[in-house]
Design a protein around this motif. Structure first.
Motif, short mmCIF file in Angstrom:
data_model
loop_
_atom_site.label_atom_id
_atom_site.label_comp_id
_atom_site.label_asym_id
_atom_site.label_seq_id
_atom_site.Cartn_x
_atom_site.Cartn_y
_atom_site.Cartn_z
N PRO A 1 0.83 -1.22 0.00
CA PRO A 1 0.00 0.00 0.00
C PRO A 1 0.86 1.27 0.00
CG PRO A 1 -0.60 -1.47 1.82
CD PRO A 1 0.65 -2.02 1.22
N ASN A 2 0.36 2.30 -0.66
CA ASN A 2 1.10 3.57 -0.71
C ASN A 2 1.00 4.39 0.57
OD1 ASN A 2 2.27 3.65 -3.28
ND2 ASN A 2 0.29 4.16 -4.23
N HIS A 3 -0.12 4.26 1.27
CA HIS A 3 -0.39 5.24 2.33
C HIS A 3 -0.61 4.63 3.69
CE1 HIS A 3 -0.43 8.29 -0.70
NE2 HIS A 3 -1.35 7.65 -1.38
N LEU B 1 -1.12 -6.07 2.01
CA LEU B 1 -1.02 -5.81 0.57
C LEU B 1 -2.37 -5.30 0.07
CD1 LEU B 1 0.81 -9.19 -0.24
CD2 LEU B 1 1.86 -6.89 -0.26
N VAL B 2 -2.35 -4.69 -1.09
CA VAL B 2 -3.61 -4.24 -1.70
C VAL B 2 -3.67 -4.74 -3.14
CG1 VAL B 2 -3.92 -2.18 -0.26
CG2 VAL B 2 -2.56 -2.02 -2.37
N PHE C 1 -7.89 -4.86 0.62
CA PHE C 1 -6.71 -4.75 1.48
C PHE C 1 -6.53 -6.12 2.13
CE2 PHE C 1 -4.89 -3.65 5.69
CZ PHE C 1 -3.96 -2.67 5.40
N TYR C 2 -5.34 -6.71 1.98
CA TYR C 2 -5.07 -8.06 2.48
C TYR C 2 -4.17 -7.96 3.70
CZ TYR C 2 -7.02 -9.29 -2.04
OH TYR C 2 -7.86 -9.40 -3.11
N LYS C 3 -4.74 -8.26 4.86
CA LYS C 3 -3.98 -8.13 6.11
C LYS C 3 -3.59 -9.52 6.60
CE LYS C 3 -4.19 -6.07 10.73
NZ LYS C 3 -4.92 -5.17 11.64
N PRO C 4 -2.30 -9.80 6.75
CA PRO C 4 -1.90 -11.14 7.19
C PRO C 4 -2.54 -11.47 8.54
CG PRO C 4 0.02 -9.82 6.58
CD PRO C 4 -1.14 -8.89 6.61
N LEU C 5 -3.06 -12.67 8.65
CA LEU C 5 -3.61 -13.11 9.94
C LEU C 5 -2.44 -13.38 10.86
CD1 LEU C 5 -6.56 -15.60 9.32
CD2 LEU C 5 -6.54 -13.66 10.88
#
Lengths: 304, 304
Positions: free
Chosen positions: B5-7, B22-23, B29-33
């Motif tokens: 992500p940029n921001h 990651l996006v 938006f992919y947030k690692p568990l």
């Protein structure tokens, strides 16, 4: 002639050679100036507050009147000692039902001494302060002429669950509060004591609006007293329900920040009281009356 | 194709072989568990919240949309790993100015593990969380095409005084925020970004009304993101100012009690923002801009 107060529900008590507050017969309450920083801190607060022109009158009425300091014969026989001279909040009351509720999930200021912080933190975690945002610190309910007051011991109601706290707040406004703990509180005085345009909830909401704005003081370990006359309600008279803030030994300057700790606890108390007004008949399912039978320690007679 | 992500202004960041969110190019938006309890706790929250019919729509909009979980190639090269799939809050934004504000004077739940409690308590006491009820956790301000973003390092703005916090909140809505810290922020966007019927203050007040009532969840260590597009305001367009709650790894059941800790911090933030709207010209007297020169660490270019 000074005497020991009849209706003190929390704090150090005079009598048996111990140091505690006294009252006279003209409506004044004499609180010994504690020898450590607490006494001078509380005096500093009362002096500041009583002369602060930014405190609106509708908020000032929630605080005891302050009449300065005076040397009086201390209750422990130690001779003339300095006392704060305050309004006796029970002056003129007959058989007041009283709750002392210590507000805030944190009872210590960031700038307090480390030993004191650790002591308070431990107690906040052991009691309902941390989870609920306040803890019951004193409690007496007038039952009737025969039975007098129900006054459970303090240590027995400080670590209650949310449901148990709600049960105490319901018992406080019930006609059937008695030694028989199997009875579900009927909350028959909830609407007149907690509700209405001049009731407890209304007063708490006025106080809340001030706390959302004021950045003058932070009140740690301060209590809200809730008082009313059950006999008056039973006889169709107004219940003289009122709140008062007390115990200012740990008040600090707000320095431009609201007292978010007190405000959070106050909002939590408001939510409990609101729910009792809106659903007075709701039985608590998780806390059975028998669970708190252990809290019933002793009874004392009423004053009438 | 997933990318970094940029921001992102706070939290673990992907890149350089590290695990982070990651996006994609469709707004997800992919947030690692996280491998410990935090990941499963956050998944539990999103699952509960997304299916809870008691959450009103005007509150639900303050939370990222939840699309379940998915195995995707982790950013640290460890292969397919489970990720929470959430709304990318910056999708469609051009040069967002962003604050990440961690709410609450206490970032730990009463039922947390003792080691974790002690770690959090130490940090709450070292930062502005304890005195002010919240701490800045991430901060980027878009300056202009040439200068890009001003993005001070996180550790440099977490332990601010009340006056310093106010200075940051003022800089956030100023046209003259730049590398030159001698400039007093002009707060020229305060009324349009913080104020107005759809501005930040109005959104915070809607959230507050919900927190005064809801007893479903307690949000520890959760942040409010405040975002807007400075370029849009400069060009007379609407600023797209919005708040979003993020980070729910430490959300617990409310069990009939309001979240007085979050509510207190939220009310404190509201007071700061209100004061900037009502007195945008007020110079802070105690915190000089030079005092926070130390906070200015690096710059990065904007995306346009």
């Amino acid at each position: 002639m000074l005497k020991v107060p009849n209706h003190q529900v929390a704090g150090h008590k005079a009598g048996d050679g111990k140091l505690g507050p006294l009252v006279d017969d003209s409506g004044r309450f004499y609180k010994p100036l504690q020898g450590n920083d607490r006494g001078s801190n509380e005096l500093t607060f009362y002096t500041s507050f009583s002369s602060n022109t930014r405190i609106p009158d509708h908020i000032r009425r929630f605080f005891p009147k302050f009449y300065g300091t005076q040397l009086v014969e201390a209750s422990d026989g130690s001779g003339l000692q300095p006392h704060l001279v305050l309004q006796d909040l029970n002056f003129g009351r007959v058989n007041p039902s009283i709750m002392d509720i210590k507000i805030g999930s944190r009872t210590w200021a960031p700038q307090a001494l480390e030993d004191y912080i650790q002591k308070c933190l431990k107690k906040d975690r052991e009691t309902s302060s941390l989870p609920i945002g306040f803890r019951l610190s004193g409690f007496q309910i007038y039952q009737n002429r025969e039975l007098g007051f129900w006054k459970p011991e303090r240590t027995s109601f400080q670590s209650l669950s949310a449901d148990e706290v709600k049960l105490f707040l319901r018992k406080f406004v019930s006609s059937n509060t008695s030694a028989n703990l199997d009875l579900q509180p009927d909350c028959s005085f909830a609407s007149i004591v907690y509700g209405g345009s001049t009731g407890i909830l209304s007063q708490l909401l006025e106080l809340k609006a001030w706390f959302e704005d004021q950045t003058i003081y932070h009140f740690y370990s301060c209590s809200i007293l809730i008082m009313y006359e059950k006999d008056f309600v039973s006889n169709g008279k107004i219940p003289c329900a009122e709140i008062k803030l007390i115990d200012f030994a740990h008040v600090y300057e707000g320095k431009g920040v609201i007292d978010h700790n007190f405000l959070g606890g106050l909002c939590s108390l408001i939510k409990f009281v609101s729910e009792i007004i809106t659903t007075p008949d709701e039985c608590t399912t998780e806390a059975s009356p028998k669970d708190i039978q252990k809290n019933q320690i002793y009874f004392e007679n009423g004053t009438s």
